[in-house]
Design an enzyme around this catalytic site. Structure first.
Site, PDB file in Angstrom:
ATOM      1  N   LYS A   1       0.910   4.633   6.692  1.00 41.37           N
ATOM      2  CA  LYS A   1       0.293   5.724   5.551  1.00 41.37           C
ATOM      3  C   LYS A   1       1.005   7.015   5.709  1.00 41.37           C
ATOM      4  O   LYS A   1       1.531   7.305   6.518  1.00 41.37           O
ATOM      5  CB  LYS A   1      -1.251   5.850   6.002  1.00 41.37           C
ATOM      6  CG  LYS A   1      -1.895   4.346   6.052  1.00 41.37           C
ATOM      7  CD  LYS A   1      -1.962   3.842   4.659  1.00 41.37           C
ATOM      8  CE  LYS A   1      -2.621   2.352   4.934  1.00 41.37           C
ATOM      9  NZ  LYS A   1      -2.207   1.648   3.409  1.00 41.37           N
TER      10      LYS A   1
ATOM     11  N   SER B   1       0.788  -1.266  -0.300  1.00 43.52           N
ATOM     12  CA  SER B   1      -0.101   0.001  -0.144  1.00 43.52           C
ATOM     13  C   SER B   1       0.727   1.421   0.053  1.00 43.52           C
ATOM     14  O   SER B   1       0.365   2.386  -0.333  1.00 43.52           O
ATOM     15  CB  SER B   1      -0.989   0.039   1.167  1.00 43.52           C
ATOM     16  OG  SER B   1      -0.358   0.332   2.538  1.00 43.52           O
TER      17      SER B   1
END
Length: 175
Positions: free
Chosen positions: A81, A40
């Site tokens: 993230k 990701s």
């Protein structure tokens, strides 16, 4: 065994205990080692890379846009993230472009050929990001569990800032 030997043994034991306490303190409150799981954050971070997490940074400094962070997700998981939206801002994704407060935001760390769906902060039920909340995205927007699905993240759920890529050795990087 004489008194000097006992005293020396006690002193060595006390020093060892102090070293262990300091290391535990550092690992709990200052830094820790973490690993990337999944794709990701590709191309910035890749699966199985080992990172150093600075847990102390946000006790002194503000969270900034672009910071790569580790955050709690569910009970036993964490996510890595990038901070995109800050409190008081609006976020919109249109035609694979990010807009913050209505202005196009250039993201040089993304792949040029990335195509991902439109999104608006209103999709989460917000006009603006509330105080002490943040909007996070993975750099691989096509395959990332991030604020578009899990919602905004609270400041309390952020464990710290990724400070360094430690492994693989040929890719050591400070962030």
């Amino acid at each position: 065994m004489d008194w000097l030997s006992i005293r020396e043994l006690l002193w060595d034991t006390i020093k060892l205990i102090l070293v262990i306490v300091v290391i535990l303190f550092l690992m709990i409150y200052v830094v820790s080692v973490t690993q990337v799981v999944g794709s990701s954050m590709s191309p910035t971070l890749n699966d199985e890379e080992v990172l150093i997490l600075n847990k102390f940074n946000y006790r002194v400094f503000d969270i900034k846009r672009g910071d790569i962070v580790s955050l709690d997700y569910e009970d036993t998981k964490y996510l890595i993230k990038r901070i995109i939206g800050l409190p008081g801002e609006t976020i919109e994704i249109k035609d694979s472009n990010l807009y913050i407060d209505g202005k196009l935001y250039e993201e040089e760390y993304l792949s040029d050929d990335l195509v991902y769906p439109d999104f608006s902060l209103a999709d989460l039920g917000y006009d603006v990001i509330p105080e002490d909340m943040y909007f996070v995205l993975g750099d691989n927007r096509e395959n990332s569990l991030d604020s578009r699905e899990i919602g905004l993240v609270s400041k309390d759920s952020i464990n710290g800032k990724i400070a360094m890529r430690l492994w693989p050795l040929n890719k050591i990087t400070f962030f």
